[in-house]
Design a protein around this motif. Sequence first.
Motif, mmCIF file in Angstrom:
data_model
loop_
_atom_site.group_PDB
_atom_site.id
_atom_site.type_symbol
_atom_site.label_atom_id
_atom_site.label_comp_id
_atom_site.label_asym_id
_atom_site.label_seq_id
_atom_site.Cartn_x
_atom_site.Cartn_y
_atom_site.Cartn_z
ATOM 1 N N CYS A 49 24.317 16.934 4.340
ATOM 2 C CA CYS A 49 24.769 15.938 3.096
ATOM 3 C C CYS A 49 23.879 14.626 3.211
ATOM 4 O O CYS A 49 23.243 14.562 2.396
ATOM 5 N N ARG A 50 23.841 14.046 4.328
ATOM 6 C CA ARG A 50 23.059 12.916 4.432
ATOM 7 C C ARG A 50 21.673 12.953 4.311
ATOM 8 O O ARG A 50 21.000 12.412 3.570
ATOM 9 N N ALA A 52 20.034 15.626 2.852
ATOM 10 C CA ALA A 52 19.862 16.026 1.280
ATOM 11 C C ALA A 52 19.570 15.014 0.344
ATOM 12 O O ALA A 52 18.887 15.094 -0.626
ATOM 13 N N GLU A 53 20.403 13.873 0.771
ATOM 14 C CA GLU A 53 20.445 12.495 -0.134
ATOM 15 C C GLU A 53 18.964 12.112 -0.061
ATOM 16 O O GLU A 53 18.742 11.156 -0.928
ATOM 17 N N LYS A 56 15.120 15.117 -2.418
ATOM 18 C CA LYS A 56 15.214 15.425 -3.755
ATOM 19 C C LYS A 56 13.698 15.995 -4.015
ATOM 20 O O LYS A 56 12.647 15.011 -4.405
ATOM 21 N N GLU A 126 24.012 20.908 -2.068
ATOM 22 C CA GLU A 126 23.825 19.610 -2.044
ATOM 23 C C GLU A 126 22.561 18.905 -2.741
ATOM 24 O O GLU A 126 22.789 18.176 -3.700
ATOM 25 N N MET A 127 21.430 19.621 -2.587
ATOM 26 C CA MET A 127 20.237 19.108 -3.203
ATOM 27 C C MET A 127 20.336 19.367 -4.885
ATOM 28 O O MET A 127 19.581 18.783 -5.504
ATOM 29 N N SER A 130 24.611 16.592 -6.283
ATOM 30 C CA SER A 130 25.226 15.851 -5.000
ATOM 31 C C SER A 130 26.833 15.955 -5.223
ATOM 32 O O SER A 130 27.452 16.039 -6.329
ATOM 33 N N GLN A 131 27.497 15.640 -4.154
ATOM 34 C CA GLN A 131 29.022 15.348 -4.077
ATOM 35 C C GLN A 131 29.330 14.716 -5.117
ATOM 36 O O GLN A 131 30.349 14.965 -5.948
ATOM 37 N N ASP A 132 28.924 13.453 -5.159
ATOM 38 C CA ASP A 132 29.364 12.326 -5.998
ATOM 39 C C ASP A 132 29.043 12.841 -7.290
ATOM 40 O O ASP A 132 30.281 12.457 -8.228
#
Length: 245
Positions: A49-50, A52-53, A56, A126-127, A130-132
């Motif tokens: 996840c880290r 993937a952020e 983009k 996640e891409m 995103s979770q958020d």
Amino acid sequence: MSVKEEKAIKEKIRDKIERYIEVEEILGISSDFINPILQNAVIAPSDVCRIAEQLKAVIEMDAPDTFDGLSGIVGDSKPIIVLNKNFPVERKRFTAMHELGHLMLNFDESLPQKDIERFCNLFANEMLISQDVFKRILGISRHDISLNELRAIQSNFGISVEAQMFKAKQLEIISDSRYKYFCITKNQNLAFKEQVEKSTYHDEKSGRFTSLVYRALASELITFSKASELLNESINVVREQLELV
């Protein structure tokens, strides 16, 4: 997939890659790639996840339903992703991001293959959203989620309803038992299954290769005959589609 089908796919991929590289060389474009995130090995979901952020060359082709896609490196530094163009756009987007995970993530050598595939699925999810963002839209805890809510996310982000439900379970927005109920209902109710699997995102196709060929043609770096050869189209079709502005 049969050995014959696998061999045919490999030949199609080889042909498309050779034509892709040729037109890039004609235009003097380098697609050499240095992965900027190989420093740290991936060993846990949080690593995926880290990375993937922080982020983009996609090729689409006809293939049997048993083939989703693949990724690899041509030569030493030219990454490729190949997709089956016959699938819904949401599935192609997920597969593309899954294969990008294989290219970008430096997996710890101790990880078994099943975990690598699971992490690439997590990376793809996640891409796409995103979770958020996902939590902000759905909330942090739900019992029931309407199909209309998931359809809206699907239309905006190009991620399937099934992938969203899996993400909701993974983020503990819904319980494992609620996710299991969704899966059972989908498999037993054909009408519901059809609604869940329905594609709503606008169609997407990889057009970079075609664009590069017409750029070379408009710049008079290649002839109509060469463009026809690269695009695997007749000269008349190429002439019709060349619209100078």
